[in-house]
Design an enzyme around this catalytic site. Structure first.
Site, mmCIF file in Angstrom:
data_model
loop_
_atom_site.group_PDB
_atom_site.id
_atom_site.type_symbol
_atom_site.label_atom_id
_atom_site.label_comp_id
_atom_site.label_asym_id
_atom_site.label_seq_id
_atom_site.Cartn_x
_atom_site.Cartn_y
_atom_site.Cartn_z
ATOM 1 N N TRP A 14 0.812 -1.209 0.000
ATOM 2 C CA TRP A 14 0.000 0.000 0.000
ATOM 3 C C TRP A 14 0.851 1.266 0.000
ATOM 4 O O TRP A 14 0.339 2.371 -0.195
ATOM 5 C CB TRP A 14 -0.961 0.009 1.193
ATOM 6 C CG TRP A 14 -0.295 0.131 2.553
ATOM 7 C CD1 TRP A 14 0.362 -0.849 3.239
ATOM 8 C CD2 TRP A 14 -0.236 1.298 3.384
ATOM 9 N NE1 TRP A 14 0.832 -0.387 4.440
ATOM 10 C CE2 TRP A 14 0.472 0.941 4.567
ATOM 11 C CE3 TRP A 14 -0.713 2.601 3.268
ATOM 12 C CZ2 TRP A 14 0.723 1.840 5.598
ATOM 13 C CZ3 TRP A 14 -0.455 3.497 4.315
ATOM 14 C CH2 TRP A 14 0.249 3.107 5.453
ATOM 15 N N GLU B 90 2.347 -1.360 13.361
ATOM 16 C CA GLU B 90 2.441 -2.819 13.420
ATOM 17 C C GLU B 90 3.025 -3.313 14.738
ATOM 18 O O GLU B 90 3.193 -4.523 14.928
ATOM 19 C CB GLU B 90 3.270 -3.323 12.239
ATOM 20 C CG GLU B 90 2.574 -3.095 10.906
ATOM 21 C CD GLU B 90 3.449 -3.427 9.709
ATOM 22 O OE1 GLU B 90 2.897 -3.774 8.664
ATOM 23 O OE2 GLU B 90 4.702 -3.304 9.824
ATOM 24 N N GLN C 8 5.147 3.651 13.469
ATOM 25 C CA GLN C 8 5.025 4.694 12.453
ATOM 26 C C GLN C 8 3.714 5.432 12.674
ATOM 27 O O GLN C 8 2.896 5.035 13.496
ATOM 28 C CB GLN C 8 5.037 4.085 11.058
ATOM 29 C CG GLN C 8 3.814 3.228 10.738
ATOM 30 C CD GLN C 8 3.976 2.408 9.479
ATOM 31 O OE1 GLN C 8 4.618 1.373 9.490
ATOM 32 N NE2 GLN C 8 3.392 2.883 8.394
#
Length: 753
Positions: A357, A486, A592
């Site tokens: 993505w 994540e 992130q």
């Protein structure tokens, strides 16, 4: 941080053969042309640590998914880029002693990648006994002739004693993958032939059990040299030509190898592939080396004319942005809509080399501004053409509509980690966002109405099936997801995921009103279905803490021990290389931008106070261990006029690989995140926005810089922006007059007289 190359505005250059960081140097000096590319390994054998890798766009292999506990819905295979047949190989002997820079004594070493031309140069002098032999080796993959690889040797005897030089040039199919498939070999030779000074080899990937295509590659080499052709080599998986000569004092040997590389992606069968390879080889044989180099330089000059960002006052910042643009354009320039942008490009095997993505979220905005409009259209077409695979992926999860893959070559999900395959579904929202971003920037709704609406409708059907109704709270929720962060898996109500689902449904409903009645009939969106979508939009749960004034990353995030990153001992960073996964998942640390990713997407829809509270809360908890992190924070910091933080984050994204910030560049560059340095300057420092079809800028000048200048394509115009201590100048270089906003004031651009 580790800086192994010198600061230079147009070159990646070192004068040290750094044997401890050889792989890092190889990653940094990778070259490519969108069709193929290679790491910066040496042509000759190197007996110490090295990672030799050549990769061809669209050539991959399905690796069987192997897990300890199979779960329904797992992909049957993990698609991976494979190391191509090695056409670069050349070994050298001096007086019957094989050259090996791991052991051969040398002086005056230089390794230099010229970003203006895409030419990699290596120089060194072999010093042994009374011999001094100077080597200058240049290589490039041509962007003027995509199938062409060229390497040129200049060997000079600097001593007084004659030296015998022998070169053996090869095409070798006996290669393996290192990171992917664990030393597995993939190539079976179908046919080959060799003469005294040329040869070809055609190889095919080994069969697989998943019905995906096998790939055939053909490689034909020719040579131009003042050395004598000795003999040929023909073995099971290898062909070669041997050349030899004796250099008297001050004599030079010239040796050039040209290779044409073709694949079954462009030819129907082996006969047409071989014929095409021969025609191309004959064509390039007619040109001189100087003509091939000139064509390479001319094509790169065209790209830099549109894309170059010029920074004065900070040489490291200048080098960083050019390096990233160079590697991006070496990986993808949009000529082939069957291809996309792999996270490692042609620089390594990690991540499988497929499409993520990252393309829609981070790469598309750059290509919209720096390349022909067709390039961005091709990126959208890539996803439209893989819509059948997205339907398949959703069915595998027992859901309606389309689920675009996290990792793919062909539209089918190729990733086999459960927290990614099943849970990181926010990727679907970014596919929809890319259609919106393209339409907003270009003002062209043709794609949206003809094809994009198919994608939007399919994604909306997925979201409508994936949400669930909470009777207790009277809202729609999405449980069991992984957001962009994540470092948290299997969470409930990730704000970013829920927000994108809500937005996609809203955008799809608005877009359906713009298409023809015939198209609406084709899509068969019923009144009841639209009503259900609207109900989800109205009642979607978006976690928020009123007291803190922030959007909450997920339901349980605020229950963590919220300690800033500054509390982590420096010797435990990066945490992904020091902590157990269990410890990371329980920590408050963010890999992130997550909530901030959503705020960046819709940066002008949130009041400054909201952006400020969320940035102030989440950035101190972010370890920036994703290559996609720093640029989002740079843009938001610039928007809030946190100038020092914006510059800090720019430096991190611009030099992420050059300075090896995350200690992970040895296995390849972070190609898709390289867009971040450009985004940080243009959307961040220069404040570029598009609102209601109108382009605007709100620039500031970083303290360490004396000026910066860039160009953007916008709706058939080429616009140049220069920012310095005196202010901002905006010029219309090409196209019809246009009115923009500069520092919230209208500015009419009329072009050159």
């Amino acid at each position: 941080m580790l800086r192994t190359f010198e600061i230079d505005p147009w070159k990646i250059v070192t004068h040290k053969l750094d044997k401890e960081n050889k792989r890092l140097q190889e990653s940094m000096t990778s070259i490519g042309n969108g069709y193929m590319g290679m790491r910066g390994m040496f042509e000759e054998d190197y007996s110490a640590d090295t990672h030799s890798g050549i990769y061809i766009g669209g050539v991959w292999y399905p690796d069987k998914t192997v897990v300890g506990w199979w779960k329904n819905g797992y992909p049957k295979y993990f698609g991976k880029v494979i190391n191509a047949v090695n056409f670069d190989k050349i070994n050298v002997w001096l007086n019957d002693e094989k050259l090996d820079l791991a052991t051969t004594p040398i002086e005056d070493f230089e390794l230099s990648l010229d970003m203006q031309s895409g030419i990699l140069t290596r120089k060194f002098t072999v010093v042994k006994h009374d011999r001094r032999v100077r080597f200058t080796i240049q290589r490039f993959v041509s962007i003027a002739q995509k199938q062409l690889f060229d390497v040129n040797y200049q060997i000079e005897n600097l001593g007084e004693t004659p030296v015998t030089v022998k070169l053996v040039s090869e095409i070798n199919a006996d290669v393996f993958n290192e990171d992917s498939n664990y030393d597995e070999k993939f190539w079976n030779v179908k046919t080959k032939a060799v003469t005294a000074d040329s040869g070809y080899l055609i190889a095919e990937t080994k069969p697989n059990n998943f019905g995906t295509p096998q790939f055939t590659v053909g490689m034909q080499m020719t040579h131009k040299t003042n050395l004598k052709a000795l003999s040929s080599i023909e073995e099971d998986k290898r062909i070669g030509n041997q050349f030899q000569g004796t250099l008297a004092a001050k004599d030079q040997a010239q040796f050039e190898k040209r290779v044409i590389v073709v694949t079954s992606r462009d030819y129907d069968d082996d006969a047409t592939l071989k014929a095409g390879m021969t025609v191309l080889s004959d064509q390039v044989t007619q040109a001189t080396h100087e003509q091939l180099v000139a064509a390479q330089q001319a094509e790169w000059a065209k790209r830099w004319h549109k894309a170059d960002v010029q920074i004065t006052g900070d040489a490291a910042a200048q080098q960083g942005i050019r390096f990233n643009l160079f590697q991006l354009f070496s990986t993808f320039y949009g000529e082939d809509k069957r291809l996309n942008i792999g996270p490692k490009g042609f620089t390594g095997e990690k991540y499988g080399g497929a499409t993520y993505w990252d393309t829609e979220g981070f790469a598309l905005p750059l290509y919209l501004s720096l390349a022909d409009k067709k390039v961005s259209e091709n990126l959208l077409e890539y996803r439209y053409n893989q819509l059948p695979g997205a339907f398949h992926n959703a069915r595998e999860q027992g859901l309606k509509g389309a689920l675009y893959p996290m990792v793919t070559f062909n539209g089918i999900e190729n990733h086999n980690e459960w927290e990614i395959t099943f849970e990181e579904i926010h990727r679907n929202g970014t596919i929809a966002y890319a259609i919106y971003n393209y339409t907003r920037y270009t003002g062209d709704e043709t794609y949206l109405k003809a094809k994009g609406i198919d994608v939007l409708t399919a994604i909306s059907r997925f979201w409508a099936d994936r949400v669930h109704w909470s009777e207790r709270k009277g809202v729609y929720m999405i449980h069991g997801v992984t957001g962009p962060n994540e470092y948290e898996n299997n969470v409930n109500n990730n704000w970013y995921t829920n927000m994108l689902a809500q937005w996609t449904l809203k955008y799809t409903l608005a877009s359906l009103a713009k298409v023809t009645e015939r198209k609406r009939d084709e899509l068969a969106v019923t009144a009841d279905e639209k009503a259900h979508w609207q109900d989800i939009i109205d009642k979607m749960y978006l976690p928020e803490d009123k007291e803190l004034g922030i959007f909450v990353q997920n339901d349980c995030f605020l229950d963590k021990d919220l300690q800033p990153v500054t509390k982590i001992p420096q010797d435990q960073l990066p945490i992904n290389q020091h902590w157990s996964w269990d410890k990371i998942l329980r920590s408050p640390y963010i890999k992130q931008a997550d909530v901030l990713q959503g705020i960046w997407y819709f940066i002008d829809r949130f009041p400054e106070s909201v952006k400020k509270r969320n940035f102030d809360f989440y950035e101190p908890l972010t370890v920036h261990e994703s290559s996609l992190s720093a640029c989002v924070h740079a843009i938001l910091a610039a928007d809030l006029r946190y100038e020092d933080k914006a510059v800090e984050m720019y430096e991190r994204t611009a030099r992420l690989d050059l300075d090896n910030y995350n200690n992970d560049t040895v296995d390849g560059l972070h190609i898709t995140s390289m867009t971040g340095s450009w985004l940080a300057i243009v959307q961040g420092f220069a404040g570029m926005r598009v609102q209601d079809g109108r382009l605007s800028f709100k620039p500031f000048l970083p303290k360490k810089w004396t000026s910066y200048r860039f160009r953007v394509n916008f709706r058939e115009r080429l616009i140049e922006v220069q920012v310095n201590a005196q202010g901002t100048q905006v010029k219309l270089l090409k196209g019809e007059p246009l009115t923009i906003d500069l520092d919230e004031q209208p500015l009419a651009l009329k072009g050159a007289d």
